[in-house]
Design an enzyme around this catalytic site. Sequence first.
Site, PDB file in Angstrom:
ATOM      1  N   ARG A  77      -3.522  -5.806  15.035  1.00  0.00           N
ATOM      2  CA  ARG A  77      -2.823  -6.945  15.315  1.00  0.00           C
ATOM      3  C   ARG A  77      -1.690  -6.733  16.599  1.00  0.00           C
ATOM      4  O   ARG A  77      -1.619  -7.484  17.121  1.00  0.00           O
ATOM      5  CB  ARG A  77      -2.086  -7.482  14.290  1.00  0.00           C
ATOM      6  CG  ARG A  77      -0.861  -6.478  13.670  1.00  0.00           C
ATOM      7  CD  ARG A  77      -0.136  -7.213  12.628  1.00  0.00           C
ATOM      8  NE  ARG A  77       1.052  -6.520  12.198  1.00  0.00           N
ATOM      9  CZ  ARG A  77       2.079  -6.967  11.690  1.00  0.00           C
ATOM     10  NH1 ARG A  77       2.053  -7.868  10.972  1.00  0.00           N
ATOM     11  NH2 ARG A  77       3.319  -6.064  11.515  1.00  0.00           N
TER      12      ARG A  77
ATOM     13  N   LEU B  68       0.908  -1.202   0.174  1.00  0.00           N
ATOM     14  CA  LEU B  68       0.062  -0.020  -0.100  1.00  0.00           C
ATOM     15  C   LEU B  68       0.917   1.198   0.064  1.00  0.00           C
ATOM     16  O   LEU B  68       2.092   1.337   0.213  1.00  0.00           O
ATOM     17  CB  LEU B  68      -0.867   0.114   1.143  1.00  0.00           C
ATOM     18  CG  LEU B  68      -1.611  -1.502   1.281  1.00  0.00           C
ATOM     19  CD1 LEU B  68      -2.584  -1.093   2.672  1.00  0.00           C
ATOM     20  CD2 LEU B  68      -2.752  -1.647   0.127  1.00  0.00           C
TER      21      LEU B  68
ATOM     22  N   ASP C 172      -3.060  -1.204  11.144  1.00  0.00           N
ATOM     23  CA  ASP C 172      -2.011  -1.959  11.221  1.00  0.00           C
ATOM     24  C   ASP C 172      -0.731  -1.643  11.825  1.00  0.00           C
ATOM     25  O   ASP C 172      -0.659  -0.383  12.280  1.00  0.00           O
ATOM     26  CB  ASP C 172      -1.568  -2.379   9.672  1.00  0.00           C
ATOM     27  CG  ASP C 172      -1.029  -3.591   9.384  1.00  0.00           C
ATOM     28  OD1 ASP C 172      -0.860  -4.475  10.132  1.00  0.00           O
ATOM     29  OD2 ASP C 172      -0.546  -3.786   8.184  1.00  0.00           O
TER      30      ASP C 172
ATOM     31  N   ASP D 156      -0.620 -12.012  10.500  1.00  0.00           N
ATOM     32  CA  ASP D 156      -0.558 -12.421   9.080  1.00  0.00           C
ATOM     33  C   ASP D 156      -0.149 -14.151   9.014  1.00  0.00           C
ATOM     34  O   ASP D 156       0.873 -14.555   8.963  1.00  0.00           O
ATOM     35  CB  ASP D 156       0.852 -11.837   8.747  1.00  0.00           C
ATOM     36  CG  ASP D 156       0.529 -10.306   8.774  1.00  0.00           C
ATOM     37  OD1 ASP D 156      -0.548  -9.863   8.864  1.00  0.00           O
ATOM     38  OD2 ASP D 156       1.662  -9.591   8.401  1.00  0.00           O
TER      39      ASP D 156
ATOM     40  N   GLU E 262       4.321  -2.609  15.866  1.00  0.00           N
ATOM     41  CA  GLU E 262       5.406  -3.320  16.320  1.00  0.00           C
ATOM     42  C   GLU E 262       6.943  -2.840  16.339  1.00  0.00           C
ATOM     43  O   GLU E 262       7.848  -3.392  16.735  1.00  0.00           O
ATOM     44  CB  GLU E 262       5.391  -4.840  16.136  1.00  0.00           C
ATOM     45  CG  GLU E 262       3.797  -5.308  16.080  1.00  0.00           C
ATOM     46  CD  GLU E 262       2.832  -5.262  14.750  1.00  0.00           C
ATOM     47  OE1 GLU E 262       3.318  -4.496  14.069  1.00  0.00           O
ATOM     48  OE2 GLU E 262       1.948  -5.736  14.629  1.00  0.00           O
TER      49      GLU E 262
ATOM     50  N   HIS F 114      -9.412 -11.923   3.195  1.00  0.00           N
ATOM     51  CA  HIS F 114      -8.283 -11.258   2.798  1.00  0.00           C
ATOM     52  C   HIS F 114      -7.898 -11.912   1.452  1.00  0.00           C
ATOM     53  O   HIS F 114      -7.717 -13.014   1.141  1.00  0.00           O
ATOM     54  CB  HIS F 114      -7.336 -11.201   3.645  1.00  0.00           C
ATOM     55  CG  HIS F 114      -6.041 -10.321   3.794  1.00  0.00           C
ATOM     56  ND1 HIS F 114      -5.484  -9.963   2.658  1.00  0.00           N
ATOM     57  CD2 HIS F 114      -5.573  -9.516   4.731  1.00  0.00           C
ATOM     58  CE1 HIS F 114      -4.659  -9.048   3.004  1.00  0.00           C
ATOM     59  NE2 HIS F 114      -4.716  -8.651   4.220  1.00  0.00           N
TER      60      HIS F 114
END
Lengths: 681, 681
Positions: free
Chosen positions: B452, B297, B402, B469, B405, B534
């Site tokens: 996530r 993206l 998203d 994922d 982390e 997805h």
Amino acid sequence: MSAPSAAAPRLHWSAEGVTLWLADRMILRHAADRPALFVGRGAARVRMDRGNFALADRLEERIALRHATPLQEGGDGAGLLLAPAPGAAPLLRVRLEADGLALEPLDPALNRFWLRLVAEPGERLWGGGEQMSYVDMAGRRFPFWTSEPGIGRDKASPVTFEADREGGAGGDYWTTNYPQPTLLSSRRYALHVETSAYSCFDFTDPTGHEIEAWAIPARIRLAAAPRFAGLVTILSDWFGRPPRLPRWAYEGAIIGLKDGAASFARLETILAAGAAVSGLWCEDWVGVRQTSFGRRLFWDWRANAARYPDLPARIAALAARGIRFLGYVNPYLAVDGALYGEAQAAGLLALRLDADAPYHVDFGEFEAAIVDFTRPEAIDWFAERVIGRELLDAGLSGWMADFGEYLPVDLRLADGSDPLLAHNRWPLLWAEVNRRGIAGRGRTGDALFFMRAGFSGLSGLCPLLWAGDQLVDFSRHDGIGTVVRAALSAGLVGNAYHHGDLGGYTSLYGVRRTPELLMRWSELAAFTPVMRSHEGNRPEENLQLDQDATVLAHFARMSRVHAALAPYVARLCEEAVATGLPLQRPLFLDHEDDPACWGIETAYGYGRDLIVAPVLEAGMARARPYLPAGRCWIHLWTGACHAGGAAADVPAPLGAPPVFYAEDSPFAPLFGAIGRDFALA
Amino acid sequence: MSAPSAAAPRLHWSAEGVTLWLADRMILRHAADRPALFVGRGAARVRMDRGNFALADRLEERIALRHATPLQEGGDGAGLLLAPAPGAAPLLRVRLEADGLALEPLDPALNRFWLRLVAEPGERLWGGGEQMSYVDMAGRRFPFWTSEPGIGRDKASPVTFEADREGGAGGDYWTTNYPQPTLLSSRRYALHVETSAYSCFDFTDPTGHEIEAWAIPARIRLAAAPRFAGLVTILSDWFGRPPRLPRWAYEGAIIGLKDGAASFARLETILAAGAAVSGLWCEDWVGVRQTSFGRRLFWDWRANAARYPDLPARIAALAARGIRFLGYVNPYLAVDGALYGEAQAAGLLALRLDADAPYHVDFGEFEAAIVDFTRPEAIDWFAERVIGRELLDAGLSGWMADFGEYLPVDLRLADGSDPLLAHNRWPLLWAEVNRRGIAGRGRTGDALFFMRAGFSGLSGLCPLLWAGDQLVDFSRHDGIGTVVRAALSAGLVGNAYHHGDLGGYTSLYGVRRTPELLMRWSELAAFTPVMRSHEGNRPEENLQLDQDATVLAHFARMSRVHAALAPYVARLCEEAVATGLPLQRPLFLDHEDDPACWGIETAYGYGRDLIVAPVLEAGMARARPYLPAGRCWIHLWTGACHAGGAAADVPAPLGAPPVFYAEDSPFAPLFGAIGRDFALA
């Protein structure tokens, strides 16, 4: 046996703390806010699978010994008394000796030790025993625990991945049969940690090297010298001067065949091709058993008449032609062999923790017991009953004295010692068994054994190292090149004689010998003290010397080059006995004033007068080896002169590995003759 | 927000030492020769490569706090003062509180902490945040550091080997986007370590559990309760009751397409197949860029009119049909996007250590900056300028929030905080940005974001987790089954709503979706709160729902089952808001008196009245799920009755995943109708 160090350690006390010096080198810098010494307690967790170990520490305490005071006895220079804090009970006494520090824990529960050494930018750190991947250990961490060397030894290699999946057998850059907690710094000092416990050198922190040991070492040995060669001699003094290598061992090749009686006929083929041969090595002289790894030996150390009929007559016939016969032995006894019963009846086997029964080790589809060498009569028994009666009396002149790395830590030893401390000592006990067996028959200096396992002190016991089980390829961490690094690192800590399996050993996961590999390995082996071929773990699946006319002719020619070098090698052996200097040595040992030599790990001096830059990669047609400054170097095969201090650019076809001799060498006539006699057409 | 624990901790002093109790459970046992508390100092070594971290500790000191004395203030029960030895300065003060221990280091240099917990044979230890591989953590070690989840997550898998070779991206059983140092013991107590530092639970030693933290935690929270469900409610109290899930989110499937304008036509195909659809999720609404990982993206969080022409009109048209539009956002700003410039001009970006310039993170063939959420105005800016103006004002009803982390540890944060401590908090700040953005538009409880990344406290901020994922396969540690384990472990520590990428995400190294996988995942997703598909990281190389008539029909049918469950799910959401109990829950939560339920990790209660045992392996035609004792369970698809307390043996063809409802459920009529309406022919 210890020579006094050129510079005894000295302490210097100041308001900030205390520093330790070797001549003008600061080795330790200790202050309350930056302690150099730590003690602690931990519990080892050890998993073993066929000689592959996973060790972890459950660390209970790591106590910074912040508070240092001079020892009461003997003045400020005598040593240190170390405590966690002022007023707290001291935990460690450090006494200075002529060649190091004697350590004494003041709490018997302490079983962990750390020492921070001064680090300098750009410092090189050699040693570590026999290191296959890196001669210079700077920037990395090196645990010291004798083990299988690993298959692939590279976590990024598919071979290692496959081997790791099968019992954690892949290894890593530091796994070695012969670890040794000894370093030689480019600051021209050496340090040795005197303990057989698991230990580790950590060179990853630029602010200081850290030494770890899972025991309080008895001593930290220290020495400094103005020149590297002097340091190597000191290390040789510490660990034992190598015995003299028998002359026959380097006067021709030793042909490895394990084809039963067919081995003799195959030897004739090799002789007929013109090879110079001084020995036939048949490791299957004890018989075989088939496993999925390959054909393995029957671990009952007696001549097997079924596989080798009329062996005494065969050996005599070879001897009449000047060819020795060699075999194989290791310190384990297969549970289905006859010697196992004898040893068990005599109470010579190591016992299980949970039963008064022999401990059996899984060696991969068969089991074997461990002769308990902590029992003096077990050493005597193996030396006399096995080495003497079964090997030497049968006519063997030499053998691979395999293994020694597998001592598990969950067994009972006769002397009550902790297997965690006995593990690293086992190769030394095993070497002593072999040494004593040979001495018992008066064959010292004539009969030869070679080992892969080792630890501090091996050099005085074992006349010859071999580099363990390389893959049959050119791979960076487990291929042909590791034999060179192994020789150089082991040589720096006192092991003068080194060699490898010509052709490599391990063929698994699709790795197969190529003709090119066999030929390049022949070239390398010719310029090492002992040129011994090996069929590998899966002979049927891999090319053998006698299966390809080109390969065989190339080998035969290289074996004659090897034999022709014998007068020079004899001179190097004399030097080794006198000084402890290894035959194969890093270029910096004889050329330390040329800093360009310091980082070279794949070329070596073969003695002072030959430079060997073996081809260690596939597909090489030319090479550009660096030649040390200050001398003129003559290319062996063409006679072309190359000034030192630069890289030469030479052809390096099969048959002409880059080798140079010093124009001013007393052996220049010999080298010149070899170059002419064996020039490529 | 904290409810008082059912049993406040108590100390018991004796001649041997001191013990800590929760009701009748001994939690700590401390004596001079067996200390339970340790402090120390160390320096973290951290390597990051695209969200994959390698952490190591250079440990300087680990000090056993052997000497415990009662706090002077408040009597023997008030707390402990801990020192290394009698007479030594105390290093830690521990004060008892109603729901735990407050810790206070007495030396500011201390930055390491260890705690030994009493362990019991057979004890189970759940929690740890969102754990993909093991719900029960017993026997293993779990580090807590938010990171990429890893590809394959299994060092014995070739996929992990390949991923590890490329930047250490393979992961391991413990790598997770959402770690949390919280445990729930089968001894019916819970413990939480209140620190955002790296921490670790080590359950490998049967003599005691060890907790490690790279800081002195502010508190160790403790609670006990007679029943597991009560403990989960307490944890939900601690970490924040989940917001109510919007009803539209579970009244139909959310279709994930990222095909630009073509997504709308493809949605029509799916609708035409009879799917119940409540949302269209187009993560590429911001535009795309091509990388070797796949199509990625464009990280500039604004509607991209080139890829989605006339988006407002499209969204309005969907809304008229009861279909929401969802997008994507993450906390980074691509350096080549417009928002980057705005944020940089406003001084909102995290800075490099070595320059007054924004820190750029390598995300794989492009770089992005980090909005520095330690600056309150940065949170405000992102909430209003991006979430409000670009997402909600553009008509989005939800988005994947998203990442979170990747916070590196070598950057400068505006509030001066240590990135090592900020790293694990980052997902919470990111959740707060999204929460606040939605609240700012009055859309709380209607607009939905799903994350996530997480850490302790996420449950009160983020309405919905997604499991990260997965590989597009059935593999044990990164396939479809990990979504179930993730839901159960995350649910136990307070996260009521969970879901995954239907069909999985990662297709690399030859791993490709099969029709069977897509169908089994449709079945699983139907019985989770949110059923969202997805396309995966490489849509072109992998089967999509609308590319195979059988797969599409199966999906459509499952989406209708999902929609039909909405009244029941609404009831579960009410329960979650009231009690914190998760929708997907381990069987033992409602059936703790049946010990056979305790070890089950791949089947779950969907609320109290449904048992879902999804098919998580390829090639299964029947299944034998265990059904909890004490109730009668009706097989959803056939209506057959199965007594609890034994395994049922049921057909499990595609389309009929093993699902059972309790005969005595108030929703039995609904379930019965679903079973009849959707019975297989």
